[in-house]
Scaffold this motif. Structure first.
Motif, PDB file in Angstrom:
ATOM      1  N   TYR A   1       0.882  -1.343   0.034  1.00  0.00           N
ATOM      2  CA  TYR A   1      -0.291  -0.032   0.299  1.00  0.00           C
ATOM      3  C   TYR A   1       1.049   1.384   0.321  1.00  0.00           C
ATOM      4  O   TYR A   1       0.492   2.691  -0.213  1.00  0.00           O
TER       5      TYR A   1
ATOM      6  N   PRO B   1      -8.541  -2.549  -3.990  1.00  0.00           N
ATOM      7  CA  PRO B   1      -7.322  -2.910  -3.603  1.00  0.00           C
ATOM      8  C   PRO B   1      -6.346  -3.534  -3.695  1.00  0.00           C
ATOM      9  O   PRO B   1      -6.073  -3.581  -5.326  1.00  0.00           O
TER      10      PRO B   1
ATOM     11  N   THR C   1      -5.486  -1.144   3.793  1.00  0.00           N
ATOM     12  CA  THR C   1      -6.036  -0.086   2.732  1.00  0.00           C
ATOM     13  C   THR C   1      -7.517   0.121   3.484  1.00  0.00           C
ATOM     14  O   THR C   1      -7.930   1.923   3.479  1.00  0.00           O
TER      15      THR C   1
END
Ligand code: MFN
Ligand code: ZN
Ligand code: ZN
Length: 572
Positions: free
Chosen positions: A198, A233, A248
């Protein structure tokens, strides 16, 4: 015209009606309290009555569908049906033709479908296809997560500019809300790369996925859009992706939901799509296992998050996603024919067939993880029924999934008699889950919750004033045990006894008896006109230099959307 649906057993979760025998009246396309004595009576004694289905995430219109249909004639030949007096010929299994798509949703009692990934540059074509899908209203979500302007605003934390840009893009593309697919990853794909974590950066942009998602969430709430951000995601389909998924969802915990009336229908600030594909533990497919419990626990503790599942159905299907690098990974695994479609400065798409077999360990693991998510998430308002059509299977399998959710013995039988590979019991906890959904919960995950999550204030419930979008199924719930008769459940939900769309009877006894033009639902932000103009002026030199079309050709003009349902948002 006035009608009264008489003596049905009603499941209307938004109004907390749970299996009550009552009449539902509608007139001139809307639900009403009462009708006159002249109203036409539709006898639905002891049959299930629900609001029409709402699909919160599917791929039904747009350029990647066209590529899929063209390069898979073998799929087009499956599901062929001759034309009738009311319908055109049908064709296609996982990527049916546009009219076929409308008929098949209608037969299942559905009335609204979200087209989950519209590239703004190809929005015109998406709308052309939407216009040829009858009987279901469609709200398309334009893609924002890899757009060059978005990544710049996110890097510089220019939330006001980003909000103006979103307002302008919804207008330009006639889109409904903010879709994010593999943020920064599709941009990296332009360089033959991907992002996984991420906090990875898009090459040359000096911005992370986290920064892009947070900025889009803030701008979404600033505008008070009816829907929250809707995210696919990073790291889809890869063992060990659970921490990325949780990071996320966790990352927007501190972003408050808008207090504007336009955002008041929904409860969530982030909707995570096809969570099944994001719930894998392990380091490779050799040691992969279920992360469903961990993901479900997170959702159970965090009411600001909703999801849909992306349930695997054990079919040969055609996958298609704006996550182009992931599709390339699948190509490397399966070697099946693969197509790629990059959409300049905006996103990229990949297309590849996938054969989910109950004999294959990995497919079975995916199947079981999807069911575990449904069964572990406690609040049915936080989870929706999807197959991420066509990615985990075609939408015509929803009735089968409903039957799996309503029957623990059916699931056990599949596991115990070897119908599915032993990974279902070895690598997941599915065999220990006895929960069974009831009809009220099914009505929640397939209509009430998706409507609320999308912020619809005119459908998903049988409230007077709402659209008369209604489904009737030929089951008497007081005299029927779904746990013991899963086939009966599947049959009834496959062929609605009635489907009523805007007060028009479109399905009777599982047959299409009439068709009507669909509405395209899009969001019109009011109050940002000046900012929108400024932002467009500011991007114009760049746009002219980098896009292959002129701004004038980029926009979706009104005649592309002949039957709109415009949702006005007073953003100031
Ligand atoms: C979303 O767009 C979206 O996403 C989604 O298929 C999508 O073969 C698109 O390479 C996938 N398989 C394995 O590694 C499995 C291991 C296998 C093996 O070969 O060793 N193991 C076994 O056979 C087990 C046998 C032993 C046992 O333990 O039982 C891979 C391979 C794969 C993996 C293939 N991956 C892709 C999955 C991801 C994403 C599909 C689709 C995806 C589509 N949205 O008795 C004993 O114990 C014996 C043990 C057994 C034995 O050895 O025999 C868009 O918008
Ligand atoms: Zn997706
Ligand atoms: Zn999808």
């Amino acid at each position: 015209m006035e009608y009264i649906l008489k003596n049905g057993i009603v499941y209307d979760p938004a109004n907390e009606v749970n299996g009550e025998k009552m009449d539902i009246c509608f007139k001139d396309g809307k639900i009403v309290e009462d009708v006159s004595a002249d109203a036409e009576v539709l006898d639905v004694t002891d049959k299930i009555v629900m609001p029409a289905g709402v699909d919160p995430h599917a791929h039904v219109a747009g350029p990647k569908l066209v590529v899929g249909r063209l390069y898979r004639p073998e799929d087009e030949r499956r599901g062929v049906a001759q034309k009738t007096k009311t319908t055109r010929a049908e064709a296609g299994f996982s990527i049916p033709s546009c009219p076929t798509t409308g008929y098949r949703y209608s037969r299942m009692g559905y009335g609204t479908v979200c087209e989950a990934a519209m590239p703004p540059l190809e929005a015109k074509h998406t709308h052309e296809e939407i216009n040829t899908i009858p009987n279901i209203d469609i709200n398309p979500l334009p893609l924002f997560g890899n757009n060059w302007f978005v990544m710049e605003y996110a890097r510089e934390n220019r939330i006001d500019d980003l909000a103006a840009f979103i307002a302008a893009m919804l207008r330009v593309s006639k889109g409904y809300g903010v879709k994010i697919v593999n943020p920064c990853g599709s941009e990296a794909w332009g360089w033959g790369m991907n992002v996984h974590g991420y906090d990875d950066k898009a090459p040359y942009f000096d911005v992370t996925s986290r920064e892009v998602v947070r900025a889009l969430a803030k701008a979404n709430e600033k505008l008070g859009l009816p829907h929250s951000i809707h995210i696919h995601p990073n790291d889809l389909g890869h063992p060990g992706n659970v921490p990325t998924t949780i990071a996320t969802l966790d990352s927007i915990k501190d972003i408050a939901k808008s207090t504007k009336p336009s955002a008041s229908v929904r409860d969530q600030t982030i909707h995570c799509t096809h969570l099944q594909f994001h719930s894998y533990t392990g380091n490779s497919w050799k040691d992969a296992a279920s992360g469903a419990e961990e993901c479900a626990d997170f959702i159970n503790k965090n009411p600001y998050v909703t999801c849909d599942v992306g349930q695997v159905t054990f079919d040969e299907t055609t996958t298609m996603t704006a996550d182009a690098p992931m599709e390339y990974d699948l190509f490397k695994i399966s070697g099946l024919k693969w197509a790629n479609k990059d959409i300049e400065c905006e996103t990229a798409a990949g297309i590849i067939p996938c054969i989910y077999s109950p004999k294959t360990p990995v497919s079975t693991l995916q199947w079981a993880i999807g069911l575990e998510l449904f069964l572990h998430i406690e609040n049915p308002w936080q989870v929706c029924l999807t197959t991420d059509h066509p990615n985990a299977g075609p939408f015509i399998r929803y009735p089968k999934i409903i039957s799996w959710l309503m029957s623990a013995p059916k699931r056990m039988e599949m596991i115990d008699n070897g119908e599915v590979h032993k990974w279902a019991s070895k690598r997941t906890g599915l065999a220990g889950l006895e929960r069974e959904y009831d009809f009220y919960e099914i009505a929640t995950i397939s209509r009430a919750a998706p409507a609320r999550i999308h912020g619809f204030a005119d459908r998903g419930a049988l409230t007077p004033g709402y659209n008369a979008d209604i489904a009737v199924y030929d089951i008497n719930p007081n005299d029927f045990d779904p746990s013991r008769d899963p086939e009966g459940v599947e049959k009834a939900f496959s062929n609605a006894y009635y489907t009523i769309k805007d007060g028009q009877i479109v399905v009777k006894d599982g047959d299409i008896v009439s068709t009507k033009q669909s509405h395209t639902i899009w969001t019109n932000v009011i109050g940002y006109e000046e900012e929108e103009k400024q932002i467009i002026d500011s991007i114009m030199p760049f746009f002219t230099q980098y896009y292959s079309v002129k701004w004038e050709n980029y926009q979706v003009h009104d005649h592309y959307v002949p039957n709109p349902t415009v949702v006005d948002v007073e953003a100031k």
